[in-house]
Enzyme design. Sequence first.
Site, PDB file in Angstrom:
ATOM      1  CG  HIS A 181      -1.986   1.038   1.132  1.00  0.00           C
ATOM      2  ND1 HIS A 181      -1.760   2.367   1.438  1.00  0.00           N
ATOM      3  CD2 HIS A 181      -3.284   0.963   0.727  1.00  0.00           C
ATOM      4  CE1 HIS A 181      -2.867   3.049   1.236  1.00  0.00           C
ATOM      5  NE2 HIS A 181      -3.814   2.217   0.800  1.00  0.00           N
ATOM      6  CD  GLU A 232      -5.211   1.958  -2.995  1.00  0.00           C
ATOM      7  OE1 GLU A 232      -6.375   2.119  -2.648  1.00  0.00           O
ATOM      8  OE2 GLU A 232      -4.268   1.895  -2.195  1.00  0.00           O
TER       9      GLU A 232
HETATM   10  P1  13P Z   1      -9.226   6.950   0.058  1.00  0.00           P
HETATM   11  O1  13P Z   1     -10.449   6.274  -0.464  1.00  0.00           O
HETATM   12  O2  13P Z   1      -9.403   7.572   1.404  1.00  0.00           O
HETATM   13  O3  13P Z   1      -8.626   7.868  -0.958  1.00  0.00           O
HETATM   14  O4  13P Z   1      -8.136   5.786   0.294  1.00  0.00           O
HETATM   15  C1  13P Z   1      -7.828   4.939  -0.748  1.00  0.00           C
HETATM   16  C2  13P Z   1      -6.937   3.888  -0.220  1.00  0.00           C
HETATM   17  O5  13P Z   1      -5.785   4.142   0.056  1.00  0.00           O
HETATM   18  C3  13P Z   1      -7.508   2.570  -0.011  1.00  0.00           C
HETATM   19  O6  13P Z   1      -6.518   1.628   0.243  1.00  0.00           O
END
Ligand code: 13P
Length: 259
Positions: A98, A170
């Site tokens: 992450h 992400e």
């Molecule tokens: P947000 O939805 O708060 O932007 O976070 C995304 C995230 O990092 C999920 O792992």
Amino acid sequence: MKNLLIISNWKLNGNKYLINSFISKISHIIKSCNFSIVIAPPLLYLDYMQQIIKSYKCDNYISLSAQNIDIHNYGSFTGEISAKMLKDIGIQYAIIGHADRKIFHKENNNTILKKFTLLKSEGIFPILCIGETKKEYQNNQTIAICIKQIDNIVKNLGILALQDTIIAYEPIWAIGNKIVINSTYIQKIHNAIRNYLMQINYKISKNISIQYGGSVNFNNVLNLLKQPDIDGVLIGKASLDTENFIKILNVINNNLYSF
Ligand code: 13P
């Protein structure tokens, strides 16, 4: 209709009170949801949340994920928890790589590979996060960076290691921001990832779940899920507010046939 997966990442938030009220409130709606739901509470609460889920007879509808594991299975590593321990308490998923871990704990491709390998050996589904920084995005390097991060697994463990793996794209710059998500742009990245995998193994490319995460909310979730290569969403902040999360689950369930 797609095999949708919706993941809620609580990060460093929540307590026993929230777990009880969250599960009690979503317990009715999730039984009518035709998609999979995974929740990743803080590690400390995994076992507790599992008990609460069972007490509401929701264990067939919600799976749990860890937010991280150590690069070792046991030993003198104070403060860590291992893939083996997750397996021991029946956890099925674990997020690795992450952006928060990369930024605040200096995780790199090497540690991510070790964690991935341990999860596979315990039969736990890795949720492998990939994504570029803002600078890389501005330099048009997004696809190359994502492919490099996937290749870190494929070149070391072989393409079949991606079976029973979830990829979560992400973009680091899109996490936790109130930015407007351009779902067509995200689709382009997901499509490039899938096409890349297709060149190596058609079946894996078709079956793998490619999630999107970064400022997903009630307003943008449908447009994202309508994109052909977005198989689900990894939601942070918007999933912590129970009423909001229920709204998101409802809107997805009511529009399943448009995905
Ligand atoms: P947000 O939805 O708060 O932007 O976070 C995304 C995230 O990092 C999920 O792992």
